[in-house]
Design a protein around this motif. Structure first.
Motif, PDB file in Angstrom:
ATOM      1  N   PHE A 139       0.787  -0.943   0.026  1.00  0.00           N
ATOM      2  CA  PHE A 139       0.153   0.086   0.145  1.00  0.00           C
ATOM      3  C   PHE A 139       0.786   1.217   0.032  1.00  0.00           C
ATOM      4  CE2 PHE A 139      -2.764  -3.420   1.503  1.00  0.00           C
ATOM      5  CZ  PHE A 139      -3.809  -3.145   0.965  1.00  0.00           C
ATOM      6  N   SER A 140       0.327   2.050  -0.477  1.00  0.00           N
ATOM      7  CA  SER A 140       0.937   3.575  -0.503  1.00  0.00           C
ATOM      8  C   SER A 140       1.343   4.097   0.843  1.00  0.00           C
ATOM      9  CB  SER A 140      -0.043   4.740  -1.121  1.00  0.00           C
ATOM     10  OG  SER A 140       0.720   5.969  -1.167  1.00  0.00           O
ATOM     11  N   SER A 141       2.467   4.859   0.825  1.00  0.00           N
ATOM     12  CA  SER A 141       3.081   5.293   2.204  1.00  0.00           C
ATOM     13  C   SER A 141       2.360   6.515   2.513  1.00  0.00           C
ATOM     14  CB  SER A 141       4.691   5.424   2.151  1.00  0.00           C
ATOM     15  OG  SER A 141       4.862   6.360   1.096  1.00  0.00           O
ATOM     16  N   THR A 142       1.939   7.183   1.369  1.00  0.00           N
ATOM     17  CA  THR A 142       1.186   8.220   1.862  1.00  0.00           C
ATOM     18  C   THR A 142      -0.415   8.150   1.865  1.00  0.00           C
ATOM     19  OG1 THR A 142       0.921   8.787  -0.667  1.00  0.00           O
ATOM     20  CG2 THR A 142       2.947   9.821   0.358  1.00  0.00           C
ATOM     21  N   ASP A 143      -0.888   7.095   1.496  1.00  0.00           N
ATOM     22  CA  ASP A 143      -2.217   6.739   1.738  1.00  0.00           C
ATOM     23  C   ASP A 143      -2.282   5.245   2.046  1.00  0.00           C
ATOM     24  OD1 ASP A 143      -4.973   6.169   1.593  1.00  0.00           O
ATOM     25  OD2 ASP A 143      -5.310   7.022  -0.530  1.00  0.00           O
ATOM     26  N   PRO A 144      -2.166   5.003   3.121  1.00  0.00           N
ATOM     27  CA  PRO A 144      -2.077   3.609   3.649  1.00  0.00           C
ATOM     28  C   PRO A 144      -3.676   2.619   3.206  1.00  0.00           C
ATOM     29  CG  PRO A 144      -2.634   4.805   5.484  1.00  0.00           C
ATOM     30  CD  PRO A 144      -2.352   5.977   4.436  1.00  0.00           C
ATOM     31  N   ASN A 145      -4.386   3.256   2.670  1.00  0.00           N
ATOM     32  CA  ASN A 145      -5.477   2.496   2.227  1.00  0.00           C
ATOM     33  C   ASN A 145      -5.673   2.356   0.909  1.00  0.00           C
ATOM     34  OD1 ASN A 145      -6.984   2.494   4.899  1.00  0.00           O
ATOM     35  ND2 ASN A 145      -7.449   4.620   4.561  1.00  0.00           N
TER      36      ASN A 145
END
Length: 584
Positions: A139-145
């Protein structure tokens, strides 16, 4: 273009799972010019249960150019379904071809049907990699969802790859994946990034189960299914317009139901669906049904096979169809449990969940493949809408969740209505209905069941029970022949007999029947007159109940039922969402 068996490092849309939902979504996206890649853990063809389809399949496959392939394949034509409940002297019959000769469905061998859809996605331009298992999602480090990549394990096929190889060079403007070619026997690992991912991993449901952890099992449908494959059995409706129709029957102990589905490969799928507690409580020495012991080999170490054979005796109509010459294929008995579930959400930033990966209902109404294709087309349309900026990604994701929930809820209530007849009335079967979803799915039905009263914004338990009772009429024992006779009566307008029309208030039926009795000079006091009135009411109620799910049978409900102010733009090359003046 040179070819490689290695999965790409980057793709625009990654589909995890190549079953009906995954292959359909890939076909729809590829036909829109979207760069789409499919990872399938198995090597097709592979076994899967769920052989009975409903007519909506034709409309969905027509949209991706695959209807003719299915129609010409050679599967057994399914003109309708026969359903027998204990309280009726004979079976009810739902006639699909009443709306037109080409409205039939099919009984399919799923390994062949699923392979057909996978190969069709290849022909549409999707890159398909079998024996490629997704091990984890990052998952994205800036958007964990938001999922952004997967790690996979891949087994290379023999060289040259067959069926068709996938291209090394992607149309998506990211660097192509270049790597040395390993030996065919090697298992390799790698990563693939994407802008969108579609989870079509079936019951495994990698996103729902392993990451979101939001799957909810339906307590009122906590059943077990046990089935096997038989040869030399009889045929329901042989020599009539009903030949090829599956037979469904309630078990005599009110614990569940049985199926009998003829297949084109010479076998018949015969299964039992039973309440899990009742099944587990059965003794280890069950009684044998009334056919020769040689018909069903029963290894002494197999309790499952012994219970399966014994439970067939709970479906006397099915036993008659097996006949004395029927023989079960040794080793063909399989089982599944905890197969009815749903989730509060089927989408989010950069992902969509489709088919059995998101939700599945008890298979009574054969809705599995329908819901798979509905959710797959919704996923494709909402991803296109996001990419083409028809709306925001959050709006597109929300639309997908609400669309899947609406379709699921319609079929859920129909299935629960069947269980109201199958089970004792004391069983709680309302506990799994989500009221918010129900309000949207049955908005057009609510005025009919609540009458002039104002129940408020949320449904009451009384309304839910009335809705289940309304849908029970789907399974009453009336036939097309009876409907045709009724259509000759001048008192009944076409609008009352049209299954594609809007739901009709039952009071209108009562008034019409009253007028007809007065016109004929009968007060309905004789036995024959009373039977005629009763039969007419049953026919009208069955047509009315079929209207509840009829809109689901046509792909165009995605265009005509607004959700959040948007409907699907169902046009090749312009697939997506578009605004409508009505907001739901």
């Amino acid at each position: 273009m040179s070819a490689s068996s290695l999965p790409p490092k980057c793709t625009q849309v990654l589909v995890i799972g190549g079953g009906p939902a995954g292959s359909y979504a890939a076909s729809a996206l590829a036909r829109e010019g979207i760069d789409v890649t499919v990872f399938e853990a198995s090597k097709f063809p592979r076994y899967h249960v769920g052989e009975s389809l409903i007519p909506s399949i034709r409309h969905y496959l027509r949209f991706i150019g695959a209807e003719e392939k299915l129609a010409n394949y050679g599967f057994i034509r399914k003109p309708g379904s026969a359903i027998k409940f204990n309280q009726y002297k004979r079976e009810g019959y739902t006639d699909f071809v009443a709306l037109g000769h080409a409205n039939n469905a099919w009984n399919v061998v799923r390994s062949e049907f699923d392979h057909l859809l996978m190969n069709h996605s290849r022909s549409c331009g999707a890159k398909v990699y079998e024996q490629t298992k997704v091990e984890s999602i990052d998952f994205s480090s800036t958007d964990p969802n938001r999922p952004i990549s997967v790690t996979w394990t891949h087994v290379r096929p023999p060289a040259p790859p067959s069926p068709p190889a996938s291209p090394i060079v992607s149309r998506f403007p990211w660097p192509p994946f270049s790597a040395s070619q390993p030996n065919a026997s090697e298992s390799i690992t790698g990563t693939t990034s994407f802008t969108h991912v579609i989870d079509a991993t079936g019951r495994a449901g990698i996103l729902s189960n392993e990451y979101l952890k939001n799957r909810h099992y339906n307590a009122s449908l906590k059943n077990i299914a046990v089935w096997g494959y038989w040869r030399n059995v009889g045929t329901y409706g042989e020599g009539t317009t009903r030949q090829g129709a599956p037979w469904f029957e309630a078990l005599t102990n009110e614990s569940g139901w049985a199926w009998f589905i003829p297949l084109h490969n010479g076998t018949t799928s015969i299964g039992i669906v039973m309440n899990k507690k009742i099944y587990d409580a059965q003794t280890k020495s069950p009684t044998s049904p009334s056919f020769p012991s040689s018909a069903a080999p029963n290894p002494t170490n197999s309790t499952m096979i012994a219970r399966y054979i014994s439970n067939l005796s709970l479906a006397p109509g099915l036993l008659k169809l097996i006949t004395e010459s029927g023989r079960m294929d040794e080793g063909s008995v399989k089982s599944a449990s905890d197969f009815s579930y749903s989730a509060p959400s089927y989408a989010g930033n950069g992902y969509r969940i489709v088919g059995d990966a998101g939700a599945f209902i008890d298979p009574f109404f054969s809705s599995g493949v329908h819901l798979a294709l509905t959710s797959a087309l919704s996923a494709a349309a909402t991803i296109c809408a996001s990419i083409r900026r028809h709306c925001s990604e959050s709006t597109a994701a929300d639309w997908h969740t609400r669309r899947v929930s609406t379709s699921y809820t319609r079929f859920q209530v129909v299935v629960l209505s069947a269980y109201k007849q199958i089970r004792s009335q004391s069983d709680d079967i309302l506990s799994d209905i989500d009221e918010d979803n129900y309000d949207r799915a049955f908005a057009f039905l609510r005025p009919v069941i609540q009458g002039a009263s104002d129940m408020g914004a949320r449904l009451s338990e009384t309304e839910l029970q009335k809705s289940l009772d309304f849908c029970v009429n789907l399974f009453n024992p009336t036939s097309l022949e009876q409907q045709e006779r009724l259509s000759q009566c001048r008192s009944f307008g076409k609008e009352l007999l049209d299954v594609a029309g809007p739901v009709v208030d039952p009071i209108i039926f009562e008034n019409t029947l009253h007028v007809e009795q007065n016109r004929s000079g009968s007060d309905g006091s004789s036995d024959s007159d009373s039977e005629k009135v009763f039969e007419t009411k049953m026919i009208l109620n069955k047509i009315n109940a079929r209207r509840v799910v009829h809109s689901e049978y046509a792909i165009h409900n995605l265009e005509s039922e607004p959700i959040g102010g948007y409907v699907v733009r169902l046009e090749r090359g312009k697939l997506g969402l578009m605004r409508t003046s009505y907001t739901s």
